[in-house]
Design an enzyme around this catalytic site. Structure first.
Site, PDB file in Angstrom:
ATOM      1  N   ASP A  69      18.128  17.929 -69.111  1.00 51.19           N
ATOM      2  CA  ASP A  69      18.555  19.170 -68.462  1.00 51.19           C
ATOM      3  C   ASP A  69      19.460  19.937 -69.426  1.00 51.19           C
ATOM      4  OD1 ASP A  69      19.729  21.167 -66.852  1.00 51.19           O
ATOM      5  OD2 ASP A  69      19.595  19.905 -65.061  1.00 51.19           O
ATOM      6  N   CYS A 109      19.090  22.083 -57.130  1.00 49.26           N
ATOM      7  CA  CYS A 109      19.522  23.133 -58.057  1.00 49.26           C
ATOM      8  C   CYS A 109      20.792  23.791 -57.495  1.00 49.26           C
ATOM      9  CB  CYS A 109      18.372  24.111 -58.280  1.00 49.26           C
ATOM     10  SG  CYS A 109      18.688  25.480 -59.403  1.00 49.26           S
ATOM     11  N   HIS A 132      15.749  19.835 -65.957  1.00 42.75           N
ATOM     12  CA  HIS A 132      16.215  20.460 -64.721  1.00 42.75           C
ATOM     13  C   HIS A 132      15.014  20.729 -63.809  1.00 42.75           C
ATOM     14  CE1 HIS A 132      19.144  22.561 -62.297  1.00 42.75           C
ATOM     15  NE2 HIS A 132      18.256  23.525 -62.104  1.00 42.75           N
TER      16      HIS A 132
END
Length: 279
Positions: free
Chosen positions: A216, A159, A246
């Site tokens: 995502d 991330c 994600h």
């Protein structure tokens, strides 16, 4: 509906925090993986910096036969919470000296913030990229002085840490390979974050494997396509998993995608091994 008292809520949040998860990720999913520390040495350490002590979590095999290859593990936006520590233990079981520095330590403690908008504005947006790069350099040097082989060094990030991994790969040739998990590829350029990964794709000093989810919503196909085009002719590449969103490796969250997570982990280990970061 039965009312929940503020005291009960505080007790629940305190219990979760003591279990090592950031408050902003509650509730934790039933799919959460907990990796044993059996056969490992794990520790919370401090890395001296000019303006303070950088905390870090270390996991390594308890009985190495020599110096260990080192993997820098770069946190999500939530800091070095239970999931990131667990990933360090998984890497240690694979034969690595894994170290995850607390890269927000000057700006605040993300584990105590209850919501993502406050976390982003109060801490994450205040962290300079250059500070992070220097802290990672210091972390690598500390590891080399404490049983790691910096000649076999890699970096992986998740991330927020995925973006940092791309940037570090353009800065530091002392690491041999990098794996970026669903890190942002483009976005606003600011005084603290003046460069995005797509800007430095042609300047990467080491091969990077990017792992992304096709679903995502924050890192869409145009971003991924632009990065792939920028990487043409380099040793780096991107893998996109259909059906994954994600954070697909974050087993403590609802978006966990087991098949993509397992494949991504296997690809990461193979990528490190193929590029000279092998136990």
């Amino acid at each position: 509906m039965r009312a929940v008292s503020p005291d009960a809520t505080r007790r629940r949040l305190g219990a979760a925090a003591s279990a090592g998860f950031a408050l902003a990720v509650l509730p934790v999913s039933a799919t959460t993986i907990t990796t044993s520390a059996a056969g490992l040495v794990t520790d919370n350490v401090g890395i001296p910096r000019p303006d303070g002590t950088l905390p870090a979590y270390v996991a390594r095999p308890a009985k190495p036969s020599g110096l260990l290859p080192v993997i820098l593990v770069v946190q999500e936006i939530f800091g070095v919470h239970a999931h990131i520590r667990d990933l360090c233990r998984r890497l240690a079981h694979a034969g690595y000296f894994a170290i995850a520095p607390e890269l927000y330590f000057r700006q605040g403690n993300p584990s105590l913030i209850h919501d993502i908008p406050t976390l982003m504005s109060g801490i994450v947006a205040r962290v300079p990229d250059e500070q992070v790069m220097a802290d990672l350099d210091a972390t690598l040097a500390w590891a080399a002085a404490h049983g790691a082989d910096d000649g076999r060094a890699g970096i992986t990030g998740f991330c927020w840490g995925g973006r940092i991994t791309w940037l570090y790969a353009a800065r530091q040739a002392a690491v041999k390979a990098a794996v970026a998990w669903y890190g942002r590829l483009d976005g606003e350029r600011t005084a603290l974050a003046p460069t995005q990964p797509v800007d430095i794709a042609g300047k990467l000093r080491i091969p990077v494997l990017g792992l992304y989810g096709a679903e995502d919503t924050g890192i869409g196909k145009p971003q991924v396509d632009a990065m792939r085009a920028a990487l043409e002719g380099t040793a780096s590449r991107i893998v996109v998993y259909p059906g994954a969103g994600h954070g697909f490796n974050a087993d403590y969250r609802p978006g966990y995608h087991p098949e993509a997570a397992r494949d991504g982990w296997a690809r990461m280990l193979a990528w490190f091994a193929a590029n000279g970061v092998k136990p």
